[in-house]
Design a protein around this motif. Structure first.
Motif, short mmCIF file in Angstrom:
data_model
loop_
_atom_site.label_atom_id
_atom_site.label_comp_id
_atom_site.label_asym_id
_atom_site.label_seq_id
_atom_site.Cartn_x
_atom_site.Cartn_y
_atom_site.Cartn_z
N ASP A 82 -70.26 -61.58 -44.47
CA ASP A 82 -71.47 -61.79 -45.28
C ASP A 82 -72.40 -60.61 -45.03
N VAL A 119 -67.22 -61.00 -52.84
CA VAL A 119 -68.05 -62.11 -52.38
C VAL A 119 -69.39 -62.04 -53.12
N ASP A 179 -72.48 -59.58 -52.65
CA ASP A 179 -72.04 -58.55 -51.69
C ASP A 179 -72.55 -57.14 -52.06
#
Ligand code: 6MZ
Length: 359
Positions: free
Chosen positions: A212, A241, A244
């Motif tokens: 993350d 993600v 991101d």
């Protein structure tokens, strides 16, 4: 580097060039700015290390040889492949030896570097610190730096990589990659820089499906304060993600790696801020994140006269060398992009203009 690539798109392009054209590429002053140490280890060194293993825990040569010929359908397979290399490069002695080999492959032996024969005139090698047996992350970087610093600063610098899989806080040791945290790596890079060691920047790399990036933000300011450059692998796969890419762009990187799946809006930010893009053609084609050379995003940036840096990424699995990557620019389609010599020269010039260190 050092050994001819076995097969792959760049070798095919190189094979179409005349001797004089290869000479032209070799004669261009240029920098390699995106090369992962453990991805650029020569097969001979790995085979030597495999031979030295005591019987019983010896490596099967076939698992090593697969590294040179594998085709990737899923990018996760690519990251798993490093397990074999890490199993072999598992002592400080082995790490020193492979680092020396990689530096020599790109730059030539210390003191014997010949501008017209070496792959590049300046190298920013990157690596992710690991614990080797009882050795610490600091000892890992010390070992690599000792080899880098055998060359003058105009020739070689080190970028310290943070792996996206690393945890962020010391308390989360068990969750983090090998127990090493982002904080620890960044503090090490900063400390070494302050001591006047040859660390020139920080990179964020590793499996793009993990981590993350928002959690990394608080550490990035410190990197800039001490004058380290910042480069991040960004939008390497489709459907990264959520959030991101925006997080990574919010770190205001000095360069970005790949940028294959940036949205139109994100590309505009890159153009506006004139953030140089590290382009790894063979890597993208072999990892199948780009279907072929003709549709590669390098064209988008070239058409806009936006600085790009041509790089190898990982010479071993991508069966390439910097000379062969430049061959992909110069060779005529379908083998290459068919750029003019002036255009190829411009790309080489950019690589030196956007380096973090070396001055
Ligand atoms: C993202 C990559 C990479 O650091 O152990 N690495 N990360 N994208 C890529 N392109 C496809 N290629 C290599 O070198 C190997 C490590 O670099 C990162 C991976 O984390 C890999 O384990 P070092 O010297």
């Amino acid at each position: 580097p050092g050994t001819p690539p076995i097969s792959g798109p760049s070798l095919a392009a190189l094979n179409t060039l005349s001797e004089e054209e290869v000479e032209f590429i070799l004669s261009l002053p240029k920098a390699e700015l995106h090369a992962h140490l453990n991805g650029c280890v020569g097969m001979e060194v790995l085979l030597e290390l495999a031979d030295e293993f005591v019987e019983g825990i010896g490596f099967e040569q076939s698992s090593l040889k697969r590294l040179e010929s594998f085709s990737i359908d899923d990018i996760g397979e690519f990251f798993k492949a490093f397990g074999v290399i890490y199993g072999l490069v598992s002592t400080r002695e082995a790490l020193g030896r492979v680092t020396r080999g990689v530096l020599g492959g790109f730059l030539g032996e210390v003191g014997e570097e010949s501008e017209s024969e070496s792959e590049c005139t300046y190298l920013e090698l990157r690596t992710t610190p690991r614990r080797l047996g009882r050795s610490s992350a600091e000892e890992y970087l010390e070992t690599v730096l000792e080899e880098v610093e055998r060359y003058p600063k105009e020739k070689a610098g080190l970028i310290v990589s943070v792996d996206r899989r690393m945890g962020v806080a010391t308390e989360s040791e068990s969750e983090s990659e090998g127990g090493i945290t982002v904080e620890e790596v960044i503090n090490l890079a900063i400390e070494l820089k302050k001591q006047g060691r040859r660390v020139v920047g920080v990179d964020v790399c590793g499996d793009p499906r993990s981590g993350d990036m928002q959690l990394l933000k608080p550490f990035m300011g410190k990197v800039r304060e001490v004058g380290l450059g910042l480069t991040v692998h960004i939008a390497e796969i489709q459907g990264s993600v959520s959030g991101d890419t925006q997080h990574l762009l919010s770190f205001t990187p000095d360069r970005i790696g790949h940028g294959t799946f940036l949205s139109e809006k994100e590309k505009e930010i890159v153009l506006e801020r004139r953030i140089p893009v590290e382009v790894c053609l063979s890597s993208n084609i072999i990892c199948k994140t780009v279907p072929d050379l003709a549709s590669h995003h390098i064209r988008y940036y070239l058409e806009r006269d936006h600085p790009i840096v041509l790089c190898t990424d990982d010479t071993l699995p991508f069966r390439t060398s910097l000379t062969a990557e430049y061959a992909l620019l110069l060779a005529k389609p379908p083998f290459g992009l068919g750029l003019s010599r002036e255009e190829v020269r411009r790309v080489a010039e950019w690589s030196l203009e956007v380096r973090f260190g070396g001055r």
